[in-house]
Design a protein around this motif. Structure first.
Motif, PDB file in Angstrom:
ATOM      1  N   GLN A   1       2.677 -14.303 -17.463  1.00 16.68           N
ATOM      2  CA  GLN A   1       1.417 -13.727 -17.926  1.00 16.68           C
ATOM      3  C   GLN A   1       1.135 -12.392 -17.249  1.00 16.68           C
ATOM      4  O   GLN A   1       0.695 -11.430 -17.891  1.00 16.68           O
ATOM      5  N   VAL A   2       1.405 -12.326 -15.957  1.00 12.99           N
ATOM      6  CA  VAL A   2       1.138 -11.110 -15.199  1.00 12.99           C
ATOM      7  C   VAL A   2       2.017  -9.964 -15.678  1.00 12.99           C
ATOM      8  O   VAL A   2       1.559  -8.835 -15.868  1.00 12.99           O
ATOM      9  N   ILE A   3       3.296 -10.255 -15.895  1.00 13.15           N
ATOM     10  CA  ILE A   3       4.212  -9.208 -16.348  1.00 13.15           C
ATOM     11  C   ILE A   3       3.790  -8.683 -17.715  1.00 13.15           C
ATOM     12  O   ILE A   3       3.711  -7.470 -17.935  1.00 13.15           O
ATOM     13  N   VAL A   4       3.494  -9.603 -18.631  1.00 10.15           N
ATOM     14  CA  VAL A   4       3.099  -9.190 -19.981  1.00 10.15           C
ATOM     15  C   VAL A   4       1.795  -8.399 -19.957  1.00 10.15           C
ATOM     16  O   VAL A   4       1.660  -7.363 -20.615  1.00 10.15           O
ATOM     17  N   SER A   5       0.814  -8.866 -19.172  1.00 10.55           N
ATOM     18  CA  SER A   5      -0.500  -8.234 -19.150  1.00 10.55           C
ATOM     19  C   SER A   5      -0.502  -6.897 -18.417  1.00 10.55           C
ATOM     20  O   SER A   5      -1.282  -6.008 -18.752  1.00 10.55           O
ATOM     21  N   SER A   6       0.366  -6.756 -17.425  1.00 13.08           N
ATOM     22  CA  SER A   6       0.311  -5.572 -16.568  1.00 13.08           C
ATOM     23  C   SER A   6       1.388  -4.546 -16.852  1.00 13.08           C
ATOM     24  O   SER A   6       1.209  -3.361 -16.569  1.00 13.08           O
ATOM     25  N   ALA A   7       2.515  -5.000 -17.389  1.00 11.46           N
ATOM     26  CA  ALA A   7       3.663  -4.101 -17.538  1.00 11.46           C
ATOM     27  C   ALA A   7       3.346  -2.889 -18.400  1.00 11.46           C
ATOM     28  O   ALA A   7       3.744  -1.766 -18.064  1.00 11.46           O
ATOM     29  N   ASP A   8       2.626  -3.101 -19.504  1.00 11.81           N
ATOM     30  CA  ASP A   8       2.368  -2.004 -20.436  1.00 11.81           C
ATOM     31  C   ASP A   8       1.674  -0.834 -19.744  1.00 11.81           C
ATOM     32  O   ASP A   8       2.122   0.317 -19.814  1.00 11.81           O
ATOM     33  N   THR A   9       0.566  -1.134 -19.062  1.00 14.44           N
ATOM     34  CA  THR A   9      -0.210  -0.083 -18.411  1.00 14.44           C
ATOM     35  C   THR A   9       0.574   0.589 -17.292  1.00 14.44           C
ATOM     36  O   THR A   9       0.570   1.820 -17.163  1.00 14.44           O
ATOM     37  N   ILE A  10       1.263  -0.219 -16.481  1.00 12.19           N
ATOM     38  CA  ILE A  10       2.021   0.343 -15.360  1.00 12.19           C
ATOM     39  C   ILE A  10       3.183   1.193 -15.851  1.00 12.19           C
ATOM     40  O   ILE A  10       3.443   2.282 -15.331  1.00 12.19           O
ATOM     41  N   VAL A  11       3.893   0.724 -16.868  1.00 13.48           N
ATOM     42  CA  VAL A  11       5.029   1.480 -17.419  1.00 13.48           C
ATOM     43  C   VAL A  11       4.558   2.798 -18.031  1.00 13.48           C
ATOM     44  O   VAL A  11       5.165   3.852 -17.817  1.00 13.48           O
ATOM     45  N   ILE A  12       3.467   2.767 -18.784  1.00 15.15           N
ATOM     46  CA  ILE A  12       2.953   3.993 -19.395  1.00 15.15           C
ATOM     47  C   ILE A  12       2.524   4.982 -18.321  1.00 15.15           C
ATOM     48  O   ILE A  12       2.811   6.177 -18.406  1.00 15.15           O
ATOM     49  N   SER A  13       1.830   4.493 -17.292  1.00 18.77           N
ATOM     50  CA  SER A  13       1.386   5.374 -16.213  1.00 18.77           C
ATOM     51  C   SER A  13       2.574   5.997 -15.490  1.00 18.77           C
ATOM     52  O   SER A  13       2.576   7.191 -15.184  1.00 18.77           O
ATOM     53  N   ALA A  14       3.609   5.189 -15.220  1.00 19.01           N
ATOM     54  CA  ALA A  14       4.774   5.671 -14.473  1.00 19.01           C
ATOM     55  C   ALA A  14       5.643   6.620 -15.287  1.00 19.01           C
ATOM     56  O   ALA A  14       6.207   7.570 -14.750  1.00 19.01           O
ATOM     57  N   PHE A  15       5.757   6.375 -16.610  1.00 17.09           N
ATOM     58  CA  PHE A  15       6.668   7.176 -17.436  1.00 17.09           C
ATOM     59  C   PHE A  15       5.965   8.269 -18.232  1.00 17.09           C
ATOM     60  O   PHE A  15       6.552   9.314 -18.522  1.00 17.09           O
ATOM     61  N   LEU A  16       4.706   8.036 -18.629  1.00 18.12           N
ATOM     62  CA  LEU A  16       4.017   8.987 -19.509  1.00 18.12           C
ATOM     63  C   LEU A  16       2.799   9.648 -18.876  1.00 18.12           C
ATOM     64  O   LEU A  16       2.300  10.636 -19.418  1.00 18.12           O
TER      65      LEU A  16
ATOM     66  N   THR B   1       0.792  -1.234   0.000  1.00 14.58           N
ATOM     67  CA  THR B   1       0.000   0.000   0.000  1.00 14.58           C
ATOM     68  C   THR B   1       0.828   1.289   0.000  1.00 14.58           C
ATOM     69  O   THR B   1       0.538   2.210  -0.785  1.00 14.58           O
ATOM     70  N   PRO B   2       1.876   1.433   0.823  1.00 16.64           N
ATOM     71  CA  PRO B   2       2.622   2.695   0.848  1.00 16.64           C
ATOM     72  C   PRO B   2       3.317   3.047  -0.464  1.00 16.64           C
ATOM     73  O   PRO B   2       3.661   4.218  -0.698  1.00 16.64           O
ATOM     74  N   PHE B   3       3.535   2.050  -1.338  1.00 13.76           N
ATOM     75  CA  PHE B   3       4.285   2.296  -2.566  1.00 13.76           C
ATOM     76  C   PHE B   3       3.396   2.634  -3.772  1.00 13.76           C
ATOM     77  O   PHE B   3       3.900   2.958  -4.842  1.00 13.76           O
ATOM     78  N   ILE B   4       2.083   2.550  -3.605  1.00 12.57           N
ATOM     79  CA  ILE B   4       1.150   2.735  -4.717  1.00 12.57           C
ATOM     80  C   ILE B   4       1.270   4.114  -5.397  1.00 12.57           C
ATOM     81  O   ILE B   4       1.210   4.196  -6.626  1.00 12.57           O
ATOM     82  N   PRO B   5       1.460   5.226  -4.656  1.00  8.25           N
ATOM     83  CA  PRO B   5       1.536   6.533  -5.324  1.00  8.25           C
ATOM     84  C   PRO B   5       2.652   6.644  -6.356  1.00  8.25           C
ATOM     85  O   PRO B   5       2.559   7.474  -7.276  1.00  8.25           O
ATOM     86  N   TYR B   6       3.692   5.849  -6.237  1.00  9.94           N
ATOM     87  CA  TYR B   6       4.811   5.928  -7.181  1.00  9.94           C
ATOM     88  C   TYR B   6       4.438   5.425  -8.581  1.00  9.94           C
ATOM     89  O   TYR B   6       5.207   5.605  -9.533  1.00  9.94           O
ATOM     90  N   LEU B   7       3.282   4.787  -8.697  1.00  8.37           N
ATOM     91  CA  LEU B   7       2.856   4.255  -9.994  1.00  8.37           C
ATOM     92  C   LEU B   7       2.169   5.306 -10.863  1.00  8.37           C
ATOM     93  O   LEU B   7       1.856   5.035 -12.026  1.00  8.37           O
TER      94      LEU B   7
END
Length: 509
Positions: free
Chosen positions: A243-258, A110-116
């Motif tokens: 499966q989790v990395i492939v399915s989730s990485a795109d959205t998380i990476v875009i949110s964190a970087f863009l 929970t404490p790390f969620i804002p970094y996403l």
């Protein structure tokens, strides 16, 4: 007789599954549109982000569901009710533990969620509250009788679960739509989702009990059987991680970087791709149990012939879908999200390539799962996913969204697909894979030509409105199917599939 039963069950599951999937595509589409216009792109990006975050937490599932369903195939064939009951008991225990693990790990994170979230966080919304509500919904999906669904899956009665979801989804989206369009409270929006998850689990369990009253979660399996199941789960873990990395990485990476806005734009396009993929997945899900049964009772040659027939069907459907997507993506997005939220046509091309490659890969994964080839395949998903993640993080910083899409395509083509082909043809079919690879290459070449020619024809239709979109849809479907008919009608698989279709239609008449 068994083959006829498999075909009948698969046909029924496809029909109900397609109906449900079409329904599930339409309702979230309406919901995304409402959130976009009534609440804003930030909420849309937030919705997509937490869908991916919770998918990561589902790592705790470890592939238990797949392992348990696979373990039921043989007892069902043997009508061994005692073993099935003991399997249900073990499944119940594992799912309770899984829900607890997700709750504990989710709480720690929970404490790390804002970094996403890089930017664009909607005002007046606590990211912690949103996260914890999503976390609770995920935990409840495991704690409330979820293990009962394995009975329906193993007996090829996915259509029952489809009917339940049809009703509960109607309630969920109707209630959420009212919330979005009136009070605009995102917390209540999520509470409705939690309530629906609870009702879905309870009603599905009710029908599983009603259809299979002889199966109760009682009994104890021999230690050797439990050990085999645990070994399968262990082997499935790396697949699950991949499966989790492939399915989730795109959205998380875009949110964190863009940022959330870029995430919303990307996921509007990705939503269309997942909608089409979801329709295709109905075929795969409906056939998996039948394929698993066939692998146990049919000859190696028969199973290889069935692989070629399924591949032909999927490649025809995927080729048509690819051509239609290429022609309709941008006209549809222009009508739906308006010009300001559109991405370049090059993104569309990347999405279509991504879709087609994923369908080829899914054929192989379906056979691998049905045959239970998890031990030999245990490292492939993880290595593929790690390559994808590294490429994601590197390429997004240089070419943005293009890098996110292409990283998945590259990792699957360069690592995942050659690896799984080797595993399948070494363990299951015990033959050289080159004949099958040549067929896949032929399908790919045909699809490339079909997509190009269909796009050139459809692009001649003028206009940007709904009528032009409908005309392009009709033209792209007709042209792509005619071209594929010319390319495929002399193949042996065409004749075999034609016989299969005629047999199914006669049975349904």
């Amino acid at each position: 007789m068994q083959q006829e039963t498999r075909v009948r069950n698969a046909s029924r599951n496809v029909v109900f599954g397609m109906f449900l999937k079409g329904y599930q595509i339409l309702l979230p589409f309406i919901m995304r549109t409402a959130i976009m216009y009534y609440m804003g792109d930030g909420y849309l990006g937030l919705n997509s982000l937490f869908g991916s975050v919770l998918w990561v937490l589902n790592l705790a599932e470890l592939g238990v569901g797949s392992a348990m369903v696979y373990s039921m195939y043989q007892p069902i064939i043997d009508n061994d009710k005692e073993q099935i009951c003991a399997l249900l008991k073990l499944y119940q225990k594992y799912y309770r533990i899984i829900g607890l693990v997700i709750a504990v790990v989710g709480g720690i994170l929970t404490p790390f969620i804002p970094y996403l979230v890089k930017s664009d966080m909607p005002e007046g919304v606590s990211i912690y509250v949103v996260y914890l509500l999503n976390l609770f919904c995920t935990c409840m999906s495991y704690w409330l009788l979820a293990y009962k669904n394995s009975l329906l899956t193993a007996h090829q009665r996915n259509d029952v679960a489809s009917k339940v979801m049809l009703v509960t989804n109607t309630f969920q989206y109707a209630a959420q739509l009212v919330v979005v369009m009136t009070i605009g409270d995102y917390y209540i929006y999520l509470i409705v989702q939690i309530f629906t998850q609870i009702v879905t689990n309870l009603v599905t369990a009710y029908f599983a009990n009603k259809m299979y009253p002889e199966y109760k979660a009682v009994g104890k399996l021999p230690k050797e059987t439990v050990k085999k199941i645990n070994n399968r789960i262990r082997d499935l873990f790396t697949m699950k991680v991949g499966q989790v990395i492939v399915s989730s990485a795109d959205t998380i990476v875009i949110s964190a970087f863009l940022g959330l806005a870029a995430n919303a734009f990307y996921n509007n396009y990705y939503y269309v791709l997942t909608a089409v993929t979801g329709i295709m997945n109905v075929v795969f899900v409906s056939c998996t149990a039948g394929i698993g049964n066939s692998i146990l009772v049919e000859t190696e040659e028969k199973n290889y012939t069935d692989l070629k027939k399924l591949s032909f069907i999927i490649m025809w459907l995927a080729g048509m879908c690819s051509a239609v997507m290429l022609c309709l993506y941008q006209p549809f997005m222009r009508l739906w999200v308006t010009e300001k939220r559109m991405l370049p046509f090059a993104v569309v091309v990347c999405m279509v390539v991504y879709f087609f490659i994923s369908q080829v890969n899914q054929i192989l994964i379906t056979y691998k799962d049905a045959a239970g080839i998890w031990h030999e395949d245990r490292f492939r998903p993880l290595v593929t996913a790690l390559v994808n993640l590294v490429l994601n993080i590197i390429l997004v910083q240089f070419i943005g969204i293009y890098g996110v899409i292409l990283s998945t395509v590259i990792s699957v083509l360069a690592v995942g697909m050659p690896w799984i082909l080797h595993n399948l043809f070494t363990v299951l079919f015990k033959r050289n894979a080159w004949e099958y690879i040549r067929k896949l290459l032929y399908y790919t070449i045909v699809t490339t030509i079909v997509c190009t020619l269909t796009y050139l024809v459809a692009s001649q239709i003028p206009g940007v409105g709904i009528l032009a979109l409908i005309l392009k849809a009709i033209v792209s479907v007709i042209v792509s199917n005619l071209l594929m008919f010319v390319a495929y009608f002399k193949m042996g698989e065409f004749a075999e599939v034609k016989k299969l279709v005629i047999r199914v239609l006669k049975r349904q008449a």
